[in-house]
Motif scaffolding. Structure first.
Motif, PDB file in Angstrom:
ATOM      1  N   ILE A  35      48.609  56.730  88.915  1.00  0.00           N
ATOM      2  CA  ILE A  35      48.327  55.546  88.097  1.00  0.00           C
ATOM      3  C   ILE A  35      47.855  55.879  86.690  1.00  0.00           C
ATOM      4  O   ILE A  35      48.393  55.336  85.707  1.00  0.00           O
ATOM      5  CB  ILE A  35      47.355  54.609  88.841  1.00  0.00           C
ATOM      6  N   LEU A  39      49.800  54.803  83.196  1.00  0.00           N
ATOM      7  CA  LEU A  39      49.140  53.940  82.206  1.00  0.00           C
ATOM      8  C   LEU A  39      48.941  54.644  80.863  1.00  0.00           C
ATOM      9  O   LEU A  39      48.675  53.996  79.864  1.00  0.00           O
ATOM     10  CB  LEU A  39      47.790  53.458  82.746  1.00  0.00           C
ATOM     11  N   LEU A  44      52.318  49.359  81.076  1.00  0.00           N
ATOM     12  CA  LEU A  44      51.142  48.566  80.740  1.00  0.00           C
ATOM     13  C   LEU A  44      50.632  47.887  81.999  1.00  0.00           C
ATOM     14  O   LEU A  44      51.362  47.724  82.984  1.00  0.00           O
ATOM     15  CB  LEU A  44      51.491  47.519  79.679  1.00  0.00           C
ATOM     16  N   LYS A  45      49.367  47.449  81.957  1.00  0.00           N
ATOM     17  CA  LYS A  45      48.776  46.808  83.129  1.00  0.00           C
ATOM     18  C   LYS A  45      49.481  45.513  83.504  1.00  0.00           C
ATOM     19  O   LYS A  45      49.407  45.081  84.648  1.00  0.00           O
ATOM     20  CB  LYS A  45      47.285  46.554  82.879  1.00  0.00           C
ATOM     21  N   ASP A  46      50.167  44.879  82.549  1.00  0.00           N
ATOM     22  CA  ASP A  46      50.839  43.618  82.865  1.00  0.00           C
ATOM     23  C   ASP A  46      52.291  43.833  83.315  1.00  0.00           C
ATOM     24  O   ASP A  46      53.032  42.877  83.484  1.00  0.00           O
ATOM     25  CB  ASP A  46      50.782  42.654  81.681  1.00  0.00           C
ATOM     26  N   HIS A  66      45.027  47.850  90.691  1.00  0.00           N
ATOM     27  CA  HIS A  66      45.222  48.234  89.298  1.00  0.00           C
ATOM     28  C   HIS A  66      46.153  47.309  88.524  1.00  0.00           C
ATOM     29  O   HIS A  66      46.107  47.283  87.282  1.00  0.00           O
ATOM     30  CB  HIS A  66      45.777  49.658  89.221  1.00  0.00           C
ATOM     31  N   PHE A  67      47.002  46.570  89.233  1.00  0.00           N
ATOM     32  CA  PHE A  67      48.001  45.749  88.562  1.00  0.00           C
ATOM     33  C   PHE A  67      47.973  44.325  89.102  1.00  0.00           C
ATOM     34  O   PHE A  67      47.732  44.111  90.289  1.00  0.00           O
ATOM     35  CB  PHE A  67      49.402  46.344  88.745  1.00  0.00           C
ATOM     36  N   GLN A  68      48.265  43.380  88.226  1.00  0.00           N
ATOM     37  CA  GLN A  68      48.220  41.972  88.603  1.00  0.00           C
ATOM     38  C   GLN A  68      49.458  41.565  89.400  1.00  0.00           C
ATOM     39  O   GLN A  68      49.388  40.697  90.271  1.00  0.00           O
ATOM     40  CB  GLN A  68      48.095  41.097  87.347  1.00  0.00           C
TER      41      GLN A  68
END
Length: 198
Positions: A35, A39, A44-46, A66-68
Motif C-alpha cells: 500500500i 500511494l 491516489l486514495k480516491d 486504506h481506500f474508500q
C-alpha cells in the motif's frame, strides 16, 4: 477444505495437495506491504480498487482500511459476507463493471497468473490504470513471460524479504520467496526494485 493433486515444476516439482482453485488466503502483512508503495506515486486514495480473486476477503479487509472504494469478486462464493461482493469469473467477463483505476490481487498460480495480468492490463484505463500482482520472486525470469515486462508498462518490483506462510498454523519453513509486481500506465523510465522488510 478441498484439495487437488499437483506436480507443478514452478512449485519445486514435488507431489503435494493444492487447494481447489488455488485458494490460499493472503496474510494481512503482505497486503499492507504494497500500500505505501502504491500511494507513493502510483495511485491516489480516491482510486477505485478491484480485488478480482478475493476468496474470503482477506486482502479486501486490509484494502478497505486504506481506500474508500474497494470492489471484490471471485469465481467462487466463499460466503464471507464481504460488502459489495460479486461472483464473477475475471477472465470471462467482457464488460465494464466498475470504474476501477487499480487492480490488486494474489492470482491463481501457473499460467492463470499470466492470464490475470494480461486481462487486468486490457481492462484498466490506459491513462492512469495500475495493477499489482503478488507472485513468486522469480516470476520475471521466464523467457516466455518477457513480453509482460517489455510490451506493457512495467513499473517495478517489491521483494518481500520474509517468506509467507500460506497455511495458517503450519510449523514448517516456507520454501519460496515472493514479490509484488506493479504495472502503471503513467510510469515512465526504467522499472525500479525495492525490498520490504517485515
Amino acid at each position: 477444505m478441498s484439495f487437488i493433486k499437483a506436480n507443478d515444476s514452478a512449485m519445486g516439482g514435488s507431489n503435494f495437495d493444492r487447494n481447489v482453485l488455488d485458494y490460499y488466503p493472503t496474510p494481512d502483512w503482505i497486503t499492507e506491504a504494497i500500500i505505501p508503495i502504491l500511494l507513493n506515486g502510483h495511485i491516489l486514495k480516491d482510486y477505485t480498487i478491484w480485488e478480482p480473486a478475493c476468496g474470503e476477503g482477506h486482502m479486501v479487509r486490509v484494502l478497505n482500511r486504506h481506500f474508500q472504494f474497494v470492489n471484490a469478486t471471485d469465481i467462487e462464493n466463499y460466503e464471507s459476507g464481504i460488502e459489495g461482493f460479486y461472483k464473477l469469473d475475471f477472465l470471462k467477463f467482457n464488460q465494464q463493471l466498475f470504474p476501477e483505476n487499480c487492480i490488486i490481487t494474489n492470482p491463481p498460480y501457473g499460467n492463470m497468473a499470466e492470464k490475470f495480468i494480461v486481462k487486468a492490463l486490457e481492462v484498466l484505463p490506459k491513462r492512469d490504470g495500475v495493477c499489482a500482482f503478488l507472485m513468486r520472486n522469480e516470476y520475471d525470469c521466464a523467457k516466455t513471460r518477457a513480453y509482460l515486462f517489455n510490451k506493457y508498462p512495467f513499473a517495478g518490483k517489491v521483494v518481500l524479504t520474509t517468506r509467507p506462510k500460506w497455511i495458517e498454523g503450519s510449523t514448517g519453513s516456507p520454501r519460496h520467496n515472493y514479490a509484488w509486481y506493479i504495472w502503471d500506465y503513467k510510469h515512465t523510465g526504467h522499472p525500479y526494485i525495492e525490498y520490504y522488510v517485515k
